[in-house]
Design an enzyme around this catalytic site. Structure first.
Site, PDB file in Angstrom:
ATOM      1  N   CYS A   9     -15.170  93.522 -11.968  1.00  0.00           N
ATOM      2  CA  CYS A   9     -13.831  93.024 -12.267  1.00  0.00           C
ATOM      3  C   CYS A   9     -13.136  93.894 -13.294  1.00  0.00           C
ATOM      4  O   CYS A   9     -13.763  94.684 -13.997  1.00  0.00           O
ATOM      5  CB  CYS A   9     -13.896  91.599 -12.810  1.00  0.00           C
ATOM      6  SG  CYS A   9     -14.703  90.453 -11.689  1.00  0.00           S
ATOM      7  N   GLY A  35     -11.825  96.004  -8.646  1.00  0.00           N
ATOM      8  CA  GLY A  35     -11.926  94.798  -7.836  1.00  0.00           C
ATOM      9  C   GLY A  35     -10.788  94.728  -6.854  1.00  0.00           C
ATOM     10  O   GLY A  35      -9.630  94.843  -7.249  1.00  0.00           O
ATOM     11  N   ASN A 114     -14.887  89.788 -17.120  1.00  0.00           N
ATOM     12  CA  ASN A 114     -15.575  90.890 -16.440  1.00  0.00           C
ATOM     13  C   ASN A 114     -17.025  90.894 -16.905  1.00  0.00           C
ATOM     14  O   ASN A 114     -17.276  90.916 -18.112  1.00  0.00           O
ATOM     15  CB  ASN A 114     -14.913  92.227 -16.786  1.00  0.00           C
ATOM     16  CG  ASN A 114     -15.665  93.438 -16.238  1.00  0.00           C
ATOM     17  OD1 ASN A 114     -15.600  94.510 -16.798  1.00  0.00           O
ATOM     18  ND2 ASN A 114     -16.369  93.272 -15.140  1.00  0.00           N
ATOM     19  N   GLY A 115     -17.933  90.876 -15.954  1.00  0.00           N
ATOM     20  CA  GLY A 115     -19.355  90.882 -16.297  1.00  0.00           C
ATOM     21  C   GLY A 115     -20.066  89.778 -15.559  1.00  0.00           C
ATOM     22  O   GLY A 115     -19.497  89.145 -14.674  1.00  0.00           O
ATOM     23  N   TYR A 262     -20.385 105.933 -11.947  1.00  0.00           N
ATOM     24  CA  TYR A 262     -19.600 105.643 -10.744  1.00  0.00           C
ATOM     25  C   TYR A 262     -18.389 104.764 -10.965  1.00  0.00           C
ATOM     26  O   TYR A 262     -17.323 105.005 -10.398  1.00  0.00           O
ATOM     27  CB  TYR A 262     -20.515 104.966  -9.699  1.00  0.00           C
ATOM     28  CG  TYR A 262     -19.749 104.346  -8.548  1.00  0.00           C
ATOM     29  CD1 TYR A 262     -19.260 105.148  -7.514  1.00  0.00           C
ATOM     30  CD2 TYR A 262     -19.500 102.973  -8.501  1.00  0.00           C
ATOM     31  CE1 TYR A 262     -18.529 104.587  -6.468  1.00  0.00           C
ATOM     32  CE2 TYR A 262     -18.773 102.414  -7.453  1.00  0.00           C
ATOM     33  CZ  TYR A 262     -18.290 103.221  -6.442  1.00  0.00           C
ATOM     34  OH  TYR A 262     -17.574 102.676  -5.424  1.00  0.00           O
TER      35      TYR A 262
HETATM   36  P1  AMP Z   1     -25.365 104.170  -0.173  1.00  0.00           P
HETATM   37  O1  AMP Z   1     -26.416 105.096  -0.679  1.00  0.00           O
HETATM   38  O2  AMP Z   1     -25.059 104.305   1.268  1.00  0.00           O
HETATM   39  O3  AMP Z   1     -25.668 102.727  -0.517  1.00  0.00           O
HETATM   40  O4  AMP Z   1     -24.017 104.493  -0.912  1.00  0.00           O
HETATM   41  C1  AMP Z   1     -23.920 105.319  -2.020  1.00  0.00           C
HETATM   42  C2  AMP Z   1     -22.449 105.572  -2.244  1.00  0.00           C
HETATM   43  O5  AMP Z   1     -21.820 104.363  -2.649  1.00  0.00           O
HETATM   44  C3  AMP Z   1     -22.204 106.603  -3.307  1.00  0.00           C
HETATM   45  O6  AMP Z   1     -21.374 107.569  -2.717  1.00  0.00           O
HETATM   46  C4  AMP Z   1     -21.458 105.897  -4.410  1.00  0.00           C
HETATM   47  O7  AMP Z   1     -20.285 106.613  -4.710  1.00  0.00           O
HETATM   48  C5  AMP Z   1     -21.086 104.541  -3.847  1.00  0.00           C
HETATM   49  N1  AMP Z   1     -21.507 103.450  -4.743  1.00  0.00           N
HETATM   50  C6  AMP Z   1     -22.450 103.443  -5.681  1.00  0.00           C
HETATM   51  N2  AMP Z   1     -22.533 102.243  -6.296  1.00  0.00           N
HETATM   52  C7  AMP Z   1     -21.596 101.454  -5.739  1.00  0.00           C
HETATM   53  C8  AMP Z   1     -21.165 100.097  -5.960  1.00  0.00           C
HETATM   54  N3  AMP Z   1     -21.725  99.353  -6.893  1.00  0.00           N
HETATM   55  N4  AMP Z   1     -20.161  99.623  -5.186  1.00  0.00           N
HETATM   56  C9  AMP Z   1     -19.599 100.384  -4.234  1.00  0.00           C
HETATM   57  N5  AMP Z   1     -19.947 101.675  -3.974  1.00  0.00           N
HETATM   58  C10 AMP Z   1     -20.941 102.210  -4.723  1.00  0.00           C
END
Ligand code: AMP
Length: 485
Positions: A9, A35, A114-115, A262
C-alpha cells in the site's frame, strides 16, 4: 487473516492546503505502483467545528479511474488523507478499501495503513470475543477497535498505549477532527516521510510513503518519521512523541530491504537512501561477483534497468534495451481464441531481434521469485536469435515469505527455497545464472542486517511470528506442484 497477508500500500496525508484532496490525488498518483486495486481519499475542513464525518470517496481500481473532477470537487477541506491498496488474495472488495472511517466517542477518525500486522488474527479474535463487530477483513480495522475501547480522550495518549499491542509492520496516517497523525512501527519496516511546502502565508505539511509523492506536488522533504515515533500535526504546529523507545527489541530498525530491491520507485529516497543509487550499486556488485563474457547487457524493463546500468558500467559490456515494454496494458486484455504463442508475456514485453540476434546476452532483473517470468523472458530472447543467455539477479535468492506487507508467495512457491541454483538455471533455460550475494547487497547499501529486514532472503524475521497463519493446507498442496519443475 488470509487477505491481510498480501497487501502493498501507499499512504498520504496533507495538512493546511486549500486543495488538499487534489494534492492527495496527485500524491496517490505518484505512488500508484504501491497498490493498484483500490484508492481512497478522506478530506476534512478543520474550520467547520462539529462536522460529524469526514468527506470520503473510495473505489476499486487505479487512482485515475477512481476519481473524477466531480468527485474530487466534493472532497472539500484543507486537510486530507489517502490510500492506494493492492491485495492479491480473494477479498478485493470496496469494504477493504481505505482510508477506513469510524465515529468514536472522541470524534470521527479516518485511518490509512501500509504494512501488515503479524498478530492481527489473535487481536481480532480477542476483540470479537469482547463484542467488536468488524466491517471488513483487513487488519487495519483492529486499530480503530483498540482506540474505540481506550478510555483516554486524547488520541496520542490512546495511540501510545494501544500500539503496544500490535506486532509487525505499520505506517499509519490518521485523520482526526483537529489533527493529522503519522506514525511508524517501532522497527520502521515501511517507509513514511514528512514534507512541507508554502500554503498562502503559512506552512502546509505533507506525509507520504515515498518522496516521489512530495516531488510531484512540489513539497520539500523534511525528514523521515522515525521508527516508534508519532508525529502530530495541528493548528499548533508539529509535535513529536514516541510510543516505543526501541528497548523492546535488540535491534533499532528493520527497514524493508525489498523496498530498495523492487518495491519503491527508483526516483524515491527511501530510508534516507536513493533507490536508484542502491539498485545501480546492486548491479555493480553483481558484475564484480559474477562476471561473464558477453556482447550486451539488457534489463528486464522496468525493474531491472538501474541494476543493468550498474552491471554494464562495471563490466564495460554495452547496455541495450533488448526488450521493449508496453506501458499501456491494463489489468485484463482480450486473448485470441486460437492460441497465439506467448501472447501473455509478449503483450507486455517485446524482444528486439535486431539487438539480440547472434548475441551473447546478459539479462538483468531485480529479483527472481517463482521463476515463471524469467523462464518466459529467456525463451523469448532465444526465439529472437540470441546465442547465449546469462541471467543475473540483482538481489539474493528469495527464500522466505514476507509477513510485513510485501506480496511474496508462500515458501513452497519461492523457487529458491526448494531448488538448487543448477535446478533453477535448467528450469528457466539460462546458460548461466547468478544472484547477488547477501554480503554484496549489504556492501552495495553500505549497511547491514542490523538495520534492514531481509527475511525474504535470509529467513531472519525481526519480530515474533506468533499468530501468523501457516496456510498449511495450501502450502502442502503447492509443495508437490513445486517439486515437479
Ligand atoms: P517470478 O520470478 O516469475 O515470480 O517474477 C519475478 C518478477 O516479479 C521480477 O521481475 C520482479 O520484478 C517482480 N516482482 C518481484 N517481487 C514482486 C512483488 N512482490 N509483486 C509483484 N512483482 C514482483
Amino acid at each position: 487473516m488470509k487477505n491481510s497477508w498480501k497487501e502493498e500500500c501507499g499512504v498520504f496525508g496533507i495538512w493546511n492546503h486549500p486543495e488538499a484532496a487534489k494534492l492527495t490525488y496527485l500524491g496517490l498518483y505518484a505512488m500508484q505502483h504501491r497498490g493498484q486495486e483500490s484508492a481512497g481519499i478522506v478530506s476534512l475542513d478543520t474550520q467547520t467545528a462539529g462536522q460529524p464525518i469526514h468527506r470520503i470517496h473510495k473505489s476499486l481500481g487505479l487512482v485515475a479511474d477512481a476519481f473524477s473532477e466531480a468527485t474530487l470537487a466534493k472532497l472539500t477541506g484543507s486537510v486530507a488523507i489517502g490510500h492506494v491498496r493492492y491485495s492479491t488474495t480473494g477479498d478485493n472488495s470496496v469494504v477493504n478499501a481505505q482510508p477506513l472511517t469510524s465515529e468514536l466517542l472522541t470524534g470521527p477518525l479516518a485511518v490509512a495503513h501500509n504494512g501488515n500486522i503479524v498478530n492481527s488474527s489473535t487481536l481480532r479474535t480477542a476483540l470479537q470475543r469482547d463484542g467488536a463487530i468488524f466491517q471488513a477483513t483487513s487488519d487495519t480495522e483492529i486499530l480503530l477497535h483498540l482506540l474505540a475501547k481506550h478510555p483516554s480522550n486524547d488520541l496520542v495518549s490512546a495511540l501510545t498505549e494501544v500500539l503496544k499491542n500490535l506486532v509487525g509492520a505499520y505506517s499509519f496516517v490518521i485523520l482526526a477532527r483537529d489533527r493529522l497523525v503519522a506514525l511508524r512501527d517501532p522497527l520502521g519496516f515501511r517507509p513514511l516521510v514528512l514534507g512541507q511546502m508554502k500554503s498562502g502565508s503559512g506552512l502546509c505539511y505533507v506525509v507520504a510513503s515515498e518522496t516521489c509523492a512530495l516531488d510531484l506536488i512540489g513539497a520539500q522533504l523534511v525528514r523521515e518519521i522515525e521508527p516508534g515515533e508519532i508525529v502530530e500535526i495541528s493548528s499548533e504546529g508539529i509535535k513529536s512523541s514516541r510510543f516505543s523507545d526501541g528497548t523492546q527489541s535488540t535491534r533499532k530498525s528493520a527497514n524493508c530491504v525489498f523496498e530498495h530491491v523492487y518495491f519503491s520507485r527508483p526516483d524515491s529516497v527511501v530510508f534516507g537512501k536513493s533507490v536508484y543509487d542502491s539498485r545501480k550499486k546492486f548491479g555493480v556488485k553483481l558484475a564484480e561477483e559474477s562476471p561473464i563474457d558477453a556482447d550486451i547487457v539488457i534489463p528486464v524493463p522496468d525493474s531491472g534497468v538501474p541494476a543493468a546500468i550498474g552491471y554494464s558500467q562495471k563490466s564495460g559490456i554495452p547496455f541495450e534495451f533488448g526488450i521493449i515494454r508496453n506501458h499501456y496494458i491494463g489489468r485484463t486484455f482480450i486473448q485470441p481464441a486460437q492460441s497465439v504463442r506467448d501472447v501473455g508475456v509478449k503483450i507486455k514485453l517485446n524482444p528486439q531481434t535486431e539487438i539480440l540476434k547472434d548475441k551473447r546476452v546478459v539479462v538483468i532483473d531485480d529479483s527472481l521469485v517463482r521463476g515463471t517470468t524469467s523462464q518466459k523472458i529467456i525463451a523469448l530472447i532465444r526465439q529472437a536469435g540470441a546465442k547465449e543467455v546469462h541471467l543475473r539477479i540483482a538481489s539474493p535468492p528469495t527464500t522466505g515469505p514476507c509477513y510485513y506487507g510485501v506480496d511474496t508467495p508462500q515458501k513452497s512457491e519461492l523457487i529458491a527455497s526448494e531448488h538448487s541454483l543448477e535446478d533453477i538455471r535448467k528450469h528457466i533455460g539460462a546458460d548461466t545464472l547468478a544472484y547477488l550475494s547477501e554480503d554484496g547487497m549489504w556492501k552495495a547499501l553500505n549497511s547491514g542486517p542490523e538495520r534492514f529486514c531481509a527475511a525474504c532472503f535470509n529467513g531472519e524475521y525481526p519480530t515474533s511470528l506468533k499468530g501468523v497463519e501457516t496456510k498449511k493446507t495450501t502450502d502442502q498442496k503447492d509443495k508437490s506442484q513445486a517439486k515437479q519443475i
